[in-house]
Design a protein around this motif. Structure first.
Motif, short mmCIF file in Angstrom:
data_model
loop_
_atom_site.label_atom_id
_atom_site.label_comp_id
_atom_site.label_asym_id
_atom_site.label_seq_id
_atom_site.Cartn_x
_atom_site.Cartn_y
_atom_site.Cartn_z
N GLU A 104 34.35 39.45 51.71
CA GLU A 104 34.23 38.00 51.81
C GLU A 104 35.29 37.24 51.02
O GLU A 104 34.99 36.35 50.24
CB GLU A 104 32.83 37.56 51.40
CG GLU A 104 31.76 38.12 52.32
CD GLU A 104 30.36 37.67 51.94
OE1 GLU A 104 30.21 36.76 51.10
OE2 GLU A 104 29.42 38.24 52.49
N GLY A 105 36.57 37.64 51.19
CA GLY A 105 37.67 36.91 50.57
C GLY A 105 37.95 37.26 49.13
O GLY A 105 38.85 36.69 48.52
N LYS A 106 37.19 38.17 48.56
CA LYS A 106 37.39 38.57 47.16
C LYS A 106 37.61 40.08 47.12
O LYS A 106 36.99 40.82 47.86
CB LYS A 106 36.18 38.17 46.33
CG LYS A 106 36.31 38.50 44.86
CD LYS A 106 35.19 37.91 44.03
CE LYS A 106 33.86 38.56 44.35
NZ LYS A 106 32.80 38.16 43.43
N VAL A 107 38.50 40.50 46.24
CA VAL A 107 38.78 41.93 46.08
C VAL A 107 38.40 42.33 44.66
O VAL A 107 38.78 41.67 43.69
CB VAL A 107 40.28 42.22 46.32
CG1 VAL A 107 40.58 43.69 46.08
CG2 VAL A 107 40.68 41.81 47.72
N MET A 108 37.63 43.41 44.57
CA MET A 108 37.28 43.98 43.26
C MET A 108 37.87 45.38 43.20
O MET A 108 37.71 46.16 44.13
CB MET A 108 35.76 44.04 43.08
CG MET A 108 35.06 42.70 43.15
SD MET A 108 35.56 41.53 41.87
CE MET A 108 34.99 42.35 40.42
N ALA A 109 38.56 45.68 42.12
CA ALA A 109 39.08 47.02 41.89
C ALA A 109 38.33 47.59 40.69
O ALA A 109 38.26 46.96 39.63
CB ALA A 109 40.58 47.00 41.62
N TYR A 110 37.74 48.75 40.88
CA TYR A 110 37.03 49.45 39.81
C TYR A 110 37.80 50.72 39.50
O TYR A 110 37.94 51.58 40.36
CB TYR A 110 35.61 49.81 40.25
CG TYR A 110 34.77 48.62 40.65
CD1 TYR A 110 34.01 47.93 39.70
CD2 TYR A 110 34.74 48.18 41.97
CE1 TYR A 110 33.24 46.84 40.08
CE2 TYR A 110 33.97 47.09 42.35
CZ TYR A 110 33.23 46.43 41.40
OH TYR A 110 32.46 45.34 41.76
N ILE A 111 38.31 50.83 38.28
CA ILE A 111 39.03 52.03 37.87
C ILE A 111 38.05 52.90 37.08
O ILE A 111 37.56 52.50 36.03
CB ILE A 111 40.26 51.71 37.01
CG1 ILE A 111 41.27 50.90 37.81
CG2 ILE A 111 40.90 53.01 36.50
CD1 ILE A 111 42.52 50.52 37.04
#
Length: 129
Positions: A104-111
C-alpha cells in the motif's frame, strides 16, 4: 493487500545479471552487485538506478547488510544468508538476510542478523518521494 514475489513475473533488463519487477507502483531492480564499480559507490549506483528508472534497488556483492537512500531510490543490500566472508574486509561476517515488504505505497525492509546465536531485526521504512 499483500503481494508475494513468487507470484510476479520478472522481466529481463539488459542482461541476465539484472532483473526489474513492478509491484504496488514501485519499480524494483534486483542485481548481484559485482557489475557496480566501484562496489557500493553512490555515483555508480545512481547510474544503474537511472538506467532502469528504479524506485528500489536490491543489490549486494559486499556481503554487508545495509539500506540507504541514493537520489530518491531506496537501496537495499541483503548481506549474506550464510555469513560468508565480507568483501568489505570484515572477517566477522554474520549470517543475515532482508525481508522486503511492499504494501500500500509503503516499503518496509527488515534486516535479520544472527550475532553470537542471538537474532537481531533492524527495521527501515521507505516511501516514494
Amino acid at each position: 493487500m499483500r503481494t508475494n514475489l513468487a507470484n510476479r513475473k520478472l522481466t529481463n533488463v539488459l542482461s541476465l545479471h539484472a532483473q526489474v519487477l513492478e509491484m504496488e507502483g514501485y519499480r524494483i531492480g534486483l542485481m548481484h552487485g559485482h557489475q557496480i564499480l566501484p562496489w557500493d559507490d553512490e555515483k555508480a549506483l545512481d547510474v544503474e538506478i537511472r538506467k532502469r528508472g528504479l524506485d528500489i534497488l536490491v543489490t549486494g556483492h559486499t556481503h554487508v547488510p545495509a539500506t540507504k537512500n541514493c537520489n530518491n531510490c531506496f537501496v537495499v543490500n541483503p548481506g549474506s544468508a550464510t555469513g560468508a566472508y565480507a568483501t568489505a574486509g570484515d572477517p566477522q561476517a554474520t549470517p543475515n538476510f532482508v525481508l522486503l515488504d511492499v504494501n500500500e505505497g509503503k516499503v518496509m525492509a527488515y534486516i535479520y542478523s544472527l550475532n553470537d546465536g542471538e537474532l537481531k531485526v533492524d527495521k527501515f521504512e521507505y516511501t516514494k518521494a
